[in-house]
Design an enzyme around this catalytic site. Structure first.
Site, PDB file in Angstrom:
ATOM      1  N   GLU A  68       0.868  -1.178   0.000  1.00  0.00           N
ATOM      2  CA  GLU A  68       0.000   0.000   0.000  1.00  0.00           C
ATOM      3  C   GLU A  68       0.903   1.225   0.000  1.00  0.00           C
ATOM      4  OE1 GLU A  68      -3.119   0.170   2.983  1.00  0.00           O
ATOM      5  OE2 GLU A  68      -2.766   2.318   3.279  1.00  0.00           O
TER       6      GLU A  68
ATOM      7  N   GLU B 199      -2.033  11.501   3.567  1.00  0.00           N
ATOM      8  CA  GLU B 199      -3.137  11.373   4.517  1.00  0.00           C
ATOM      9  C   GLU B 199      -3.073  12.562   5.465  1.00  0.00           C
ATOM     10  OE1 GLU B 199      -3.975   7.073   5.969  1.00  0.00           O
ATOM     11  OE2 GLU B 199      -1.808   7.303   5.865  1.00  0.00           O
TER      12      GLU B 199
END
Length: 425
Positions: free
Chosen positions: A297, A302
């Site tokens: 991933e 974020e």
């Protein structure tokens, strides 16, 4: 995070063993302990039948109305309530001869309690020709973490820091400048200049159920519009299919994907309300190395409203992940409510993260087996805005208020000016 087909298991770090004194944190501790048993996922997973049986497998697939939440980066953020352990690589010794070491904090010797004497961890690591991967303030002259810190900033009032340095030719927070894209070949883009989301480029995720993180939103395509030259993903208070909030999640899965030799640029402006969790990230298209985290991933960006004006860049692999508390990440402080270009440069043996052309994180492992480097495969792009839950809602006991001006009294919008992918060669 996760995809319409990919479950993402993120058990909590060893922080779950910490003693949490505040009664208000008891639900979080129970969640973390449950996650430590392996019933947890990454940022969100497959949207399935919400009425499915709520066993462990269903929880990992996001099929439950109240799935067991997971801590994700949560325990790194809770400074006043828990003692946590820093991420690190627990493998063979890769960092011999580290200077000014008071205590080794990992088996590989790259993470140490260092006598920094007013230096930042970046300065400490450079003393041995290495780069800083992570920095933390220790609890009391040991390897237990009080809170996370920034590689390039000294911490006033202390002469010690926990510093994780790169092994040879690896690291994070390089600080270099990104190349001008004018000399690169644009292979895919969405400028969001029309009046609707382009269905040939993006698919929508529909569903809710918490996604293993106790997220509060139900994803609906009604919450994403193209307007005024940008994509607007809106999270709002709205009673819909058993959920109190709605938002949107877009993905290029089965429409477009890319691998090494590419650069991804996304120009975005983020919401700032507490309880928000905007993200720009990527997952493996075919998961050739297995379920999460084995196939990898890449979190290009974020941010969470409970940690104001801070972004994270992270990778997860079989070797570097929350189950081992070894995920590799770095942070950067900036005004997330302003426009910024978030970039990932993906080379054959290295990943680099940039904001507005300035490098702040780099990943280059010491070996390139699939456990460390599953990034020789194609990945697809995801844009979404989650609400509440284990990490983004940690300062709100999980759920934001629909009446508080600092939370969801008004709609929270993630705005994207463009998404572009370039071939590097």
């Amino acid at each position: 995070f996760g995809s319409s087909n990919s479950a993402s298991a993120h058990p909590a770090p060893p922080a779950a063993r910490a003693a949490v004194q505040s009664p208000s944190m008891a639900p979080v501790l129970r969640s973390v302990l449950a996650c430590a048993a392996g019933v947890a996922v990454s940022h969100g997973v497959a949207e399935q039948d919400i009425g499915a049986v709520c066993d462990a497998a269903a929880q990992r697939q996001g099929q439950c109305r109240s799935p067991t939440p997971q801590a994700d980066h949560l325990m790194l953020q809770i400074k006043q309530h828990a003692v946590v352990s820093a991420p690190g690589d627990f493998g063979s010794v890769e960092c011999p001869g580290m200077p000014d070491v008071k205590q080794s904090c990992s088996a590989n010797g790259c993470k140490v309690l260092a006598k920094t004497s007013g230096r930042s961890c970046a300065e400490y690591c450079r003393a041995s020709s290495r780069e800083c991967v992570g920095a933390w303030e220790e609890v009391w002259d040991n390897c237990e973490v009080k809170y996370d810190w920034k590689c390039n900033e000294p911490l006033a009032g202390t002469s010690d820091l926990i510093c994780e340095c790169s092994a040879t030719a690896s690291g994070g927070g390089g600080g270099g400048a990104i190349a001008d894209p004018s000399g690169l070949r644009l292979v895919w883009s969405d400028e969001f200049d029309g009046n609707a989301v382009d269905g040939s480029k993006w698919g929508f995720i529909h569903g809710g159920g918490g996604f293993g993180n106790q997220e509060q939103q139900y994803y609906s395509q009604n919450n994403a519009v193209v307007q005024g030259g940008s994509l607007k993903i809106t999270a709002r208070c709205q009673d819909y299919k058993g959920h109190q909030f709605t938002s949107a999640k877009l993905t290029t899965h089965h429409l477009a994907d890319w691998g090494p030799g590419h650069r991804v640029d996304v120009r975005a402006k983020l919401p700032q309300g507490k309880g928000t969790w905007p993200a720009i990230w990527m997952l493996s298209t075919d998961s050739v190395y297995g379920r999460w985290p084995a196939s990898g991933e890449i979190d290009i960006m974020e941010a969470v409203g409970c940690t104001r004006d801070k972004i994270y860049g992270t990778i997860h692999t079989g070797r570097y992940n929350h189950m081992k508390n070894t995920e590799k990440y770095n942070t950067m402080s900036l005004a997330v409510g302003d426009w910024h270009t978030y970039s990932l440069v993906w080379e054959d043996h290295e990943l680099r993260w940039y904001v507005d052309g300035v490098e702040y994180h780099k990943f280059h492992p010491s070996a390139f087996d699939s456990e460390r480097w599953p990034f020789d495969q194609k990945f697809y792009l995801i844009l979404n805005l989650a609400v509440g839950g284990s990490w983004p809602g940690y300062c709100l006991h999980g759920r934001p208020s629909c009446s508080s001006s600092g939370e969801f009294a008004q709609e929270q919008v993630m705005e994207v000016d463009y998404a572009r992918v370039y071939a590097l060669h």
